[in-house]
Structure formats: C-alpha cells, structure tokens
Design a protein around this motif. Sequence first.
Motif, mmCIF file in Angstrom:
data_model
loop_
_atom_site.group_PDB
_atom_site.id
_atom_site.type_symbol
_atom_site.label_atom_id
_atom_site.label_comp_id
_atom_site.label_asym_id
_atom_site.label_seq_id
_atom_site.Cartn_x
_atom_site.Cartn_y
_atom_site.Cartn_z
ATOM 1 N N TYR A 169 -3.249 -3.276 -2.005
ATOM 2 C CA TYR A 169 -4.370 -2.719 -1.280
ATOM 3 C C TYR A 169 -4.811 -1.397 -1.897
ATOM 4 O O TYR A 169 -3.992 -0.635 -2.407
ATOM 5 C CB TYR A 169 -4.001 -2.505 0.194
ATOM 6 C CG TYR A 169 -3.912 -3.799 0.960
ATOM 7 C CD1 TYR A 169 -4.983 -4.266 1.717
ATOM 8 C CD2 TYR A 169 -2.753 -4.568 0.917
ATOM 9 C CE1 TYR A 169 -4.910 -5.461 2.413
ATOM 10 C CE2 TYR A 169 -2.667 -5.774 1.610
ATOM 11 C CZ TYR A 169 -3.754 -6.209 2.346
ATOM 12 O OH TYR A 169 -3.685 -7.398 3.017
ATOM 13 N N LYS A 170 -6.109 -1.140 -1.815
ATOM 14 C CA LYS A 170 -6.648 0.135 -2.277
ATOM 15 C C LYS A 170 -7.504 0.743 -1.173
ATOM 16 O O LYS A 170 -8.023 0.037 -0.296
ATOM 17 C CB LYS A 170 -7.471 -0.054 -3.547
ATOM 18 C CG LYS A 170 -8.676 -0.962 -3.386
ATOM 19 C CD LYS A 170 -9.437 -1.099 -4.698
ATOM 20 C CE LYS A 170 -10.673 -1.995 -4.529
ATOM 21 N NZ LYS A 170 -11.418 -2.141 -5.804
ATOM 22 N N ASP A 171 -7.648 2.042 -1.221
ATOM 23 C CA ASP A 171 -8.426 2.750 -0.199
ATOM 24 C C ASP A 171 -9.861 2.232 -0.199
ATOM 25 O O ASP A 171 -10.502 2.110 -1.245
ATOM 26 C CB ASP A 171 -8.387 4.245 -0.494
ATOM 27 C CG ASP A 171 -8.924 5.072 0.660
ATOM 28 O OD1 ASP A 171 -9.203 4.498 1.729
ATOM 29 O OD2 ASP A 171 -9.047 6.298 0.495
ATOM 30 N N TYR A 172 -10.354 1.913 0.973
ATOM 31 C CA TYR A 172 -11.676 1.304 1.100
ATOM 32 C C TYR A 172 -12.784 2.337 1.218
ATOM 33 O O TYR A 172 -13.877 2.160 0.681
ATOM 34 C CB TYR A 172 -11.676 0.387 2.319
ATOM 35 C CG TYR A 172 -12.953 -0.359 2.581
ATOM 36 C CD1 TYR A 172 -13.558 -1.155 1.602
ATOM 37 C CD2 TYR A 172 -13.576 -0.285 3.837
ATOM 38 C CE1 TYR A 172 -14.722 -1.862 1.864
ATOM 39 C CE2 TYR A 172 -14.739 -0.993 4.106
ATOM 40 C CZ TYR A 172 -15.309 -1.778 3.108
ATOM 41 O OH TYR A 172 -16.463 -2.479 3.372
ATOM 42 N N LEU A 196 0.856 -1.183 0.000
ATOM 43 C CA LEU A 196 0.000 0.000 0.000
ATOM 44 C C LEU A 196 0.884 1.222 0.000
ATOM 45 O O LEU A 196 1.926 1.245 0.665
ATOM 46 C CB LEU A 196 -0.899 0.023 1.248
ATOM 47 C CG LEU A 196 -1.784 1.268 1.430
ATOM 48 C CD1 LEU A 196 -2.876 1.309 0.370
ATOM 49 C CD2 LEU A 196 -2.410 1.295 2.828
ATOM 50 N N ALA A 198 -7.771 0.058 4.121
ATOM 51 C CA ALA A 198 -7.525 -0.371 2.746
ATOM 52 C C ALA A 198 -7.945 -1.825 2.624
ATOM 53 O O ALA A 198 -8.004 -2.561 3.609
ATOM 54 C CB ALA A 198 -6.050 -0.193 2.385
ATOM 55 N N ALA A 256 -2.399 5.269 -3.618
ATOM 56 C CA ALA A 256 -3.699 4.594 -3.585
ATOM 57 C C ALA A 256 -4.642 5.202 -2.556
ATOM 58 O O ALA A 256 -5.802 4.786 -2.463
ATOM 59 C CB ALA A 256 -3.500 3.112 -3.293
#
Length: 327
Positions: free
Chosen positions: A137-140, A83, A128, A87
């Motif tokens: 991982y990406k921002d949730y 991460l 994330a 992102a």
Amino acid sequence: MKKILIFLFAVFCSKAIAQTAVSDSSKNNNPIFKGWYADPEGIIFDKTYWVYPTFSAPYEQQVFLDAFSSKDLTHWTKHPRILDTAAVKWAKIAMWAPSIIKNKNKYFLFFGANDIQNNDEVGGIGVAVASKPEGPYKDYLGKPLVDKFYNGAQPIDQFVFRDKDGQCYLIYGGWKHCNIAKLKSDFTGFVPFEDKTVFKEITPENYVEGPFMFIKNNKYYFMWSEGGWTGPDYCVAYAIADSPMGPFKRIGKILEQNPKIAKGAGHHSVIKAPNSDNYYIVYHRRPLTETHANSRETCIEEMHFDENGFIKPVNITNEGVKADFIK
C-alpha cells in the motif's frame, strides 16, 4: 502368523486414526495466528478471508501493519508489512485499527496514526491504496483524511461502511465520541449532509471507541467497545436502528471477558460467510497469563441471533471456530 500381523497392523492404524481425529476435533484455534495483534478487521475478498489488525506494541514500534489471509478461517497466511510509515511521510508512530474496502478494483486501507491529542499535532486518519489485498500500500492523499477533533471525537478507530445504495461512510472516533461522515466516491474527502454539516455525532450510551456496522434484515447493527483497552473490563456492546445515522439506543453487551479464558475482550469486527447464515466475530483479548497492556491476541468466535434479531451473548473460547470454506 501373517494374518495375525495384518490384523494387529489394522488395529494399530485404526487407533492412530482415531487419535488423530480426536486431536483435530479438540484443536484450539484461538488465537487464530501467532503474535500480539489487536483491533482486527475481518473481511472477504475473492473467496478468501482476510484480517487486518493493529500490531500490538509500544507506540513508537507501531510503524507498520501486517495482514493475514485464510481459505477456511483456521489456516492463516501472514502478509508482513503491507504498509509502513516509510510509505506515509506524515505518519510517525501509533499506526492503528486498519479498515479496508474494495472500490473500483482498488483496495483502500484506512488507518490511524500518531495518536494526536489536539488540533495542532500532525496525524489522524489516513488512506492508503493498493491493487491487491496484500498490498503493498502507498499513501493515497499525501496527508490525513481527518486531522482535527470534531464533536470531541479523536480521529482514530476508523471504519468504512458501504450502505445498500453504494454510498460509503466513514464512522470513527475515540475519547467517547463517534462521528459519521459521507465519503466522496473516490475517497478523497467528504460530501456534506443536507444541512451542510460534514461530521455528525452518533455516539450511543457508554461508547468509548472501536465502531463497527453491518446490515441484517434491513436493520443497521451498530457495535462499539466500552471500558478501558488496558483493563479486564474491555467489552463490546451494540444497538440497532433503521438508518446508519441512528438514533442508536444501547441494547447491551455481547462480548466480554471470561475469567477462565481471557481478559479484555473487545475492539472487534464481524464477518458474514457468503451463501450461509454464519456470522463470525473477530476480536482481540489478553491471555490470563499476561499483564502488559500490549499483550493482545486476535481471536474468532461464532455469533448468533435470537428469533427477534437480537445478538446473543458470545462465549469466548480457546477452540474458536471450525473450518468454513467459502463456496
């Protein structure tokens, strides 16, 4: 002559094997991987040990998180940049103290960012998500999960705790205050407690930061770091209660510096090996040769309990732990 040569060769080989065995048995496994890393969270996914640490560097360089995996606690594989701030649009610096949990076949990585100092700054605790432990991982949420100071707690040093009934809690806090909040099942926010409050303070005596919790014999062990993270007195203490809400009365220190080994031992997590009673404490410390605040390395030791369930003081070592394969 031929028999003599065979004999001499056998003697040579036996000595070589013996030397190898001695070398392996005396191998130093601390730190467990190379590089400056701090605030490690250890966990098990799919018969693999994982450690998620802070990249220990000046704040403006803390723009990513790495992860490490191992089958045996002694040989580690690096998973770089699982991460980074590219992102997470709202995160700029100071990406800290990841905490991870698996939920409905997804992996949710909670992290702090931006080291906010007041409620007017952008930052706090984010989430994330990824389909694999190593990401990417990406921002949730597209925004912080916690971006304000509640009960005096700086929104950093997050830990996600799953209770026996499956309910997950966020336990967090810097600036000598610790809060607990009940997470929604999808981790998009919080469920208020019965008295309609969202963040309850559970701060024990001498608490500074770095909370961690686990259950053993139906008791809740709450652990935290004391002292200053830049100094030699950084350490870990704990309390035991009958509920994740406490009350938590401080019992004492169980991890601290050894002037012969390293300084500033703190901000830890605990791993219990499945199908055994082996407990391990993963933590960071500063080598004796280092004076820079960010020169921190990740280490691991065995953690033991006495007959009454109290945690015995942990000896920090260079040897670390022996290989422990997950059965």
